[in-house]
Design an enzyme around this catalytic site. Structure first.
Site: not given
Lengths: 253, 327
Positions: A50-52
């Site tokens: 997940f890019e977060s």
């Protein structure tokens, strides 16, 4: 036969794109559920990114409105920064990524930025997020979009996230390392790039839908692959996994 | 829990808010910190963690103080940017995504981009990774970072600051992303001490790079703790106090966004905002009710009342202790 909704079929079609042991850029909404289904069925060793700044083995236990919610962080493999996780992508270590969009064209280019003129848009869409990075760098890109004529268009007005650009070897010439779009999953059919142009062709039609309806709702003269089949319906095991992951049916409505 | 009185206050150090030395530590109110450090026209980062730890309390205070011509820089800051645009505080948006993660489009962002209402805004497009590289370059003194992940995107056309070039080593195409240095970065953290040494846990998005790249850092701490608490686990420090300019004790500064281990996401609030801000008059009414007519964040929390209390995380899932013993 197992009863299922179109949304459920789409999630399961997306889940089947995940192979065991792969590192997957998941994203939100439908793909997050697809990742969970894949882990519980045919891909127990997949890793979700997940890019977060989150990496997970087990799907989150609990409702996720966003990838940053608590249940996605509790028991994660890694909670870190965006650069660390997107760096895996940039480093060529991600097998597949999922993205959606407002518009996709016959070469799999996606627009999530501007409808109309850039300086005076008719519709200003929210923008790219990490989608261009995923589209550029993942080995395979899976595109999920509703099948409507104004969404599946001949040519997007703005390429937020590159597919095969103008087709053929244009993507390679632009210097894009990732393999590009591998499949486009809609609520009516599955499309795949085919032939030397890499134009999207009809690969399978979902049960209950017709060729005529698919063609009518596609914004270009859609050609068919040599062996168009019916999209295989969900199995009992896949449906059980889906109901386990999305207990409240939030992402299946 | 606020630990007070603070042990071992170091009186040898003073910080200045503007020209005025205020105290021996960096604790101040959010209103004072914004008054001192955020001028009109500033380039600011609010919410570089993506959807968690968004400093909404600072968003509201910027609106209350009537800041103008801000350049809002963020990968994704949920509805924070949309609020500031609607309130007329914004001249530029620099980032990857502006909208409402729960509700979809941001009505104010659309009105500004499509109809120049309440004022025109300039949009500087980035992808999440290229924005990260821009902060990275800004933080660590690199003029630019060569990036592959934006090749093929029309962002290269809409944002002329990112330049297409040839990699001198391989001869292949590469995009050059120049350094970005914000004037002020706001951070929401779980806990900090009075000097701004701050602990955060959970995913951090671009908060660290956006902070180190910035001229000023304002920390909004959910809890103020004794310096010994932070010093007991330096590996959990996102930013050390020596780079922080002000620390504000603002519980639930993130509402309606979540903060890991402290507050859950108020998803209904995002949906309500989407429904209640469709027209400029609706937004003005929403903004008066939730921002302009309230004196500060404490009043906002009181107004939320039990709705906020229901989001408080009461469970306990602590990490195992890390041993730093030296003998």
């Amino acid at each position: 036969m197992t009863a299922y909704s179109t949304q459920e079929l789409m999630i399961i079609a997306a889940a089947r794109q995940i192979r065991d042991g792969e590192r997957i850029f998941v994203g939100m909404r439908l793909p997050i559920t697809a990742y969970g289904v894949a882990r519980l069925t045919h891909a127990p060793n997949a890793v979700g990114l997940f890019e977060s700044g989150v990496a997970r083995y087990e799907p989150a236990d609990g409702m996720l409105y966003t990838m940053c919610d608590g249940p996605n962080q509790l028991g994660a493999a890694w909670t870190t920064g965006l650069i660390q996780v997107m760096g895996l992508l940039s480093g060529g270590r991600v097998h597949a990524g999922f993205i959606g969009g407002a518009e996709v064209d016959r070469f799999g280019n996606i627009n999530t930025s501007y409808i109309g003129d850039i300086d005076k848009p008719t519709v200003k869409l929210p923008g790219s997020g990490g989608a261009p990075d995923i589209a550029a760098m993942a080995e395979r890109l899976v595109i999920i979009i509703n099948h409507q004529k104004h969404r599946l268009v001949e040519k997007v007005g703005f390429v937020t996230s590159p597919g095969f650009l103008d087709g053929g070897d244009a993507r390679k010439k632009a210097g894009l390392p990732g393999g590009g779009p591998a499949v486009l999953i809609t609520d009516r059919a599955v499309l795949k790039p085919h032939g030397p142009t890499n134009e999207f062709h009809l690969a399978s039609i979902h049960p209950g839908h017709t060729l005529e309806e698919v063609l009518q709702n596609t914004g270009w003269a859609l050609q068919s692959m040599p062996d168009v089949a019916e999209t295989p319906p969900p199995t009992k095991a896949e449906m059980a996994a889906l109901h386990h992951i999305d207990k409240e049916g939030f992402w299946r409505r | 829990m606020i630990l007070n009185p603070y042990p071992k206050i170091d009186l040898s150090r003073t910080i200045r808010l503007g020209d005025k030395p205020i105290s021996s530590h960096k604790l101040t109110s959010l209103a004072e910190a914004i008054a001192a450090f955020v001028p009109d026209g500033a380039a600011i980062v609010l919410g570089a963690a993506l959807e968690n730890a968004v400093p909404f309390a600072a968003t509201h205070e910027l609106i209350r103080q009537g800041r103008r011509d801000l350049n809002m820089i963020a990968p994704i800051s949920d509805i924070s940017t949309d609020m500031l645009i609607g309130a007329g505080c914004v001249a530029e948006v620099t980032g990857a995504w502006v909208g409402n993660v729960s509700g979809g489009m941001g009505h104010n962002f659309r009105r500004a981009a499509e109809h120049c209402l309440p004022n025109p805004i300039k949009i500087n497009d980035y992808s999440n990774f290229t924005l990260g590289m821009a902060f990275f370059a800004g933080a660590y003194g690199l003029p630019y970072v060569p990036v592959k992940s934006i090749l093929g995107s029309d962002i290269l056309k809409s944002n002329p600051k990112i330049k297409l070039a040839e990699d001198p080593f391989s001869g292949e195409p590469v995009a050059l992303v120049p350094a970005l240095k914000p004037d002020v970065t706001f951070l929401v953290v779980q806990r900090a001490d009075r000097d701004g040494n701050a602990h955060i846990w959970g995913s951090t998005g671009l908060t660290q790079e956006a902070s180190i790249a910035a001229s000023k850092i304002i920390v909004l701490a959910d809890e103020i703790v004794a310096p010994e608490v932070i010093a007991s686990d330096p590996s959990r420090v996102l930013v050390p106090g020596f780079v922080v300019d002000a620390v504000c004790h603002v519980p639930a500064a993130c509402h309606p966004a979540p903060l890991i281990g402290k507050w859950r996401r108020d998803n209904a609030f995002f949906h309500d905002y989407h429904k209640e801000t469709r027209d400029p008059e609706d937004f003005a009414r929403w903004c008066a009710e939730w921002v302009r007519d309230l004196p500060d964040h404490a009043a906002y929390c009181s107004k939320l009342g039990s709705q906020l209390e229901d989001l408080r995380i009461l469970g306990n899932a602590p990490a195992a202790a890390a041993n730093y013993a030296i003998a």
